[in-house]
Design an enzyme around this catalytic site. Sequence first.
Site, PDB file in Angstrom:
ATOM      1  N   GLU A   2       0.879  -1.240  -0.017  1.00  0.00           N
ATOM      2  CA  GLU A   2       0.160  -0.127  -0.066  1.00  0.00           C
ATOM      3  C   GLU A   2       0.919   1.140   0.142  1.00  0.00           C
ATOM      4  O   GLU A   2       0.834   1.990   0.801  1.00  0.00           O
ATOM      5  CB  GLU A   2      -0.977  -0.118   1.277  1.00  0.00           C
ATOM      6  CG  GLU A   2      -1.651  -1.270   1.377  1.00  0.00           C
ATOM      7  CD  GLU A   2      -2.847  -1.271   2.615  1.00  0.00           C
ATOM      8  OE1 GLU A   2      -3.018  -0.168   3.171  1.00  0.00           O
ATOM      9  OE2 GLU A   2      -3.221  -2.319   2.907  1.00  0.00           O
TER      10      GLU A   2
HETATM   11  C1  XIL Z   1      -8.428   2.587   3.571  1.00  0.00           C
HETATM   12  C2  XIL Z   1      -9.088   3.196   2.173  1.00  0.00           C
HETATM   13  O1  XIL Z   1      -7.945   3.634   0.989  1.00  0.00           O
HETATM   14  C3  XIL Z   1     -10.134   4.243   2.367  1.00  0.00           C
HETATM   15  O2  XIL Z   1     -10.658   4.333   1.182  1.00  0.00           O
HETATM   16  C4  XIL Z   1     -10.973   3.702   3.566  1.00  0.00           C
HETATM   17  O3  XIL Z   1     -11.785   4.885   3.692  1.00  0.00           O
HETATM   18  C5  XIL Z   1     -10.215   3.177   4.629  1.00  0.00           C
HETATM   19  O4  XIL Z   1      -9.205   2.302   4.358  1.00  0.00           O
HETATM   20  N1  XIL Z   1      -4.815  -0.020   5.788  1.00  0.00           N
HETATM   21  C6  XIL Z   1      -5.442  -0.659   4.821  1.00  0.00           C
HETATM   22  C7  XIL Z   1      -6.446  -0.272   3.687  1.00  0.00           C
HETATM   23  O5  XIL Z   1      -5.143  -1.902   5.015  1.00  0.00           O
HETATM   24  O6  XIL Z   1      -7.459  -1.087   3.575  1.00  0.00           O
HETATM   25  C8  XIL Z   1      -7.040   1.136   4.185  1.00  0.00           C
HETATM   26  O7  XIL Z   1      -7.664   1.781   3.035  1.00  0.00           O
HETATM   27  C9  XIL Z   1      -5.717   1.984   4.655  1.00  0.00           C
HETATM   28  C10 XIL Z   1      -5.064   1.343   5.746  1.00  0.00           C
END
Ligand code: XIL
EC number: 3.2.1.8
Length: 379
Positions: A264
Amino acid sequence: MNIKKQFLLITTILILVIGCKESTVETPTEPVTLRNVYKDAFYIGAALNRFQIDETDSIMAGIVGREFSSITAENEMKSMQIHPTKDTFNYEYPDKFVALGEKHNMFIHGHTLVWHSQLSPWIRNIEDSTEMAEALKSHITAVVSRYKGKIHSWDVVNEALNEDGTLRKSVFLEVMGEDYLPLAFKWTSEIDPDADLYYNDYNMANPEKRAGAIRLVKNIMDKGVKVDGIGMQGHWHLNTPSLEEIEKSIVDYASLGVKVAITELDISVLPNPRDLVGADIGQNFDNSELLNPYTKGLPDSIQVKLANRYTDIFKIFLKHKDKISRVTFWGVNDGQSWLNGFPVRGRTNHPLLFDRELKPKSAYDSIIALKQRDDKQSN
Ligand code: XIL
């Protein structure tokens, strides 16, 4: 037609024929895109939201198809979305997401099966351990079997650790105890033995959390249950975490015999309120000018800093490409990044490779140039 004209005509035809032949034998050069340039190193992925899964914007859709070799659904496969009540499933967007990945011949990643956040209320409210085990097993069974052979890897468990490396007191830990961890991996591997199964978390370059993640994964493996990979989310900043800690984490995780994925990736350029680090989405802060300095665009000096930071990080990724399976950006362009809303609502962040106009930023050019230099050196 006189002889001179005939001669001219034949020569012209000959030149044309030879010219065409030559151009067809030439090896076609691949377009310079992230996906192509990095294809011998690791998958380059992006998280997609609904709008991108729908391909509503053709320019955006073009970028996704050309630049990325892997996709993750940003929200559509979280339990709250895909399995909102015990007996209902929303497969519309997950199906479209998988179809998009198949259309572009992509590595499709599933996010996420067991997570305390964006968790379906029907699971969150369970208080009995047998009932919790049944709920998790039925959730995993339904979702993983639907996409068996189509989704190539799964974040089986997301964010089970505290910052000090101890286990987070999630509803799963409270109700089932530590067993939920090996069981979740076991159930997933029984449904799809060929999918790669990951433990995924943020702040995975911090020493205490790293030690906790290693303990967590070892404990699962010690029970004879497979873990194929560790996901470092990579919600990072311009100056933190240090390159040394990032590199040490990749090396230490890989020494367990698992793949390492950067799952991410985004680099916030904004000040961090109260020195908040990480991505605990339970936190939120008030907006203010001090916290939101780049509403009219990113100054050149910061654009350069961002490009240099991405380059430094990618140098480490390339150095350890034998250990890294995938590097996924958490979004495609700055305008739709979740970091405009987290940890402060309504900010203008600039964390990704494409800007609000969908133009590649200098960070994009730098990462491409880095790999091209690397290829030249190894030739
Ligand atoms: C985030 C999304 O990007 C947003 O759109 C949502 O509102 C909240 O979640 N860690 C993770 C992701 O594993 O699933 C998260 O994604 C960000 C932090």
